[in-house]
Design an enzyme around this catalytic site. Sequence first.
Site, PDB file in Angstrom:
ATOM      1  N   TRP A  82       0.649  -1.242  -0.031  1.00 30.37           N
ATOM      2  CA  TRP A  82      -0.077  -0.028  -0.002  1.00 30.37           C
ATOM      3  C   TRP A  82       0.774   1.237  -0.075  1.00 30.37           C
ATOM      4  CZ3 TRP A  82      -4.404  -1.461  -2.019  1.00 30.37           C
ATOM      5  CH2 TRP A  82      -4.923  -2.328  -1.852  1.00 30.37           C
ATOM      6  N   LYS A  92     -11.946  -1.682   6.931  1.00 26.30           N
ATOM      7  CA  LYS A  92     -11.013  -2.556   7.847  1.00 26.30           C
ATOM      8  C   LYS A  92     -11.539  -2.676   9.202  1.00 26.30           C
ATOM      9  CE  LYS A  92      -8.776  -3.213   3.969  1.00 26.30           C
ATOM     10  NZ  LYS A  92      -7.693  -2.384   3.410  1.00 26.30           N
ATOM     11  N   ASP A 118      -1.463   6.744   6.428  1.00 20.64           N
ATOM     12  CA  ASP A 118      -2.654   5.807   5.767  1.00 20.64           C
ATOM     13  C   ASP A 118      -2.473   4.820   7.012  1.00 20.64           C
ATOM     14  OD1 ASP A 118      -4.120   3.760   4.941  1.00 20.64           O
ATOM     15  OD2 ASP A 118      -2.831   3.242   3.442  1.00 20.64           O
TER      16      ASP A 118
END
Length: 360
Positions: free
Chosen positions: A101, A195, A171
């Site tokens: 990511w 999530k 993030d």
Amino acid sequence: MSRVYNFSAGPAVLPEEVLKEAAQEMLDYKGSGMSVMEMSHRSKVYDTIIKEAEADLRELMNIPDNYKVLFLQGGASLQFAMIPMNLMKNRKAAYIVTGQWAKKAYQEAKIYGDAVEVASSADETFSYIPDCSDLPIPEDADYVYICENNTIYGTKFKTLPNTKGHTLVADVSSCFLSEPVDVSKYGVIYGGVQKNIGPAGVVIVIIREDLITEDTLPGTPTMLKYKIHADAQSLYNTPPAYGIYICGKVFKWIKKMGGLSAMKAHNEKKAEILYDFLDESKLFKGTVRKEDRSLMNVPFVTGSEEMDAKFVKEAKEAGFENLKGHRSVGGMRASIYNAMPIEGVEKLVAFMREFEKNNG
Ligand SMILES: *Cc1c(COP(=O)(O)O)cnc(C)c1O
């Protein structure tokens, strides 16, 4: 009705209480005669929903007044572009690459300017967090970027990098609301909610006000300007209204559970049960350097692909879903987000023990 123990990395398990409440309100939200899905985002009823969601999130995270909370769309991945478009005034930024990511964010930023990789853990398959105490951060970098919890590899920054005075952008998709944070240490904290908070389709951006300016890169679409959304209090266009409503319910659930310190204790307890077992097991083993282990995503392997596949299959049959590791790394991964009950982890470990006995 039977619910499984869902160890998915995302979209992931949500609190059962929240799902039940949403089910009850599906046809008639608080006497409005309609579902939240069916109501105008400009209505008074909806205004209360989004305002309360923001207020509860501010309370939970103790967000200072000089930060805006934005409920946006496009997932965490759209932020990979929005961040440089809005923040890269000098067209330079430092990226710490600790997984896929972070790498995607880094590659996206290169489209817009000089993204510099100042540290990486790619040399050991992202199984650790590099030392970030004295990085070669360019003086004119507009920000330093991290992915705080690496969902795929199961690592987490336990101390934030020394940014040498630069703005920190993080993030936090897979560790959002899992423990207390000091928001004032960040310029931007953002995450997709699927999530740990709610349904896919919502991304929450917490951003310091001085970083919200008209001065975006040329060609930045209106919808990708933080200022547009901040000025309109996330109602510039139709927001992901139903998703925000569920997020709001999860915020209330976390408050009821005792807030972020209680969440942290609950998450540490679960992670300890699993990691302790991995450390003593002869069959299963964790893949991450101990001091960098995530509380949320726990990857492990047996060392044999066939045995891994057998485990995942038998676990599924026993009601433990989504234990297969990310397609890029293989093995197994148990994601044990806020809403995973302790019994889920205890039962998983009991199952692993039994599996080890039968296959040792
Ligand atoms: C899942 C995930 C993403 C991608 O989220 P999308 O909403 O699918 O764009 C980005 N970063 C992290 C840390 C993630 O876990």
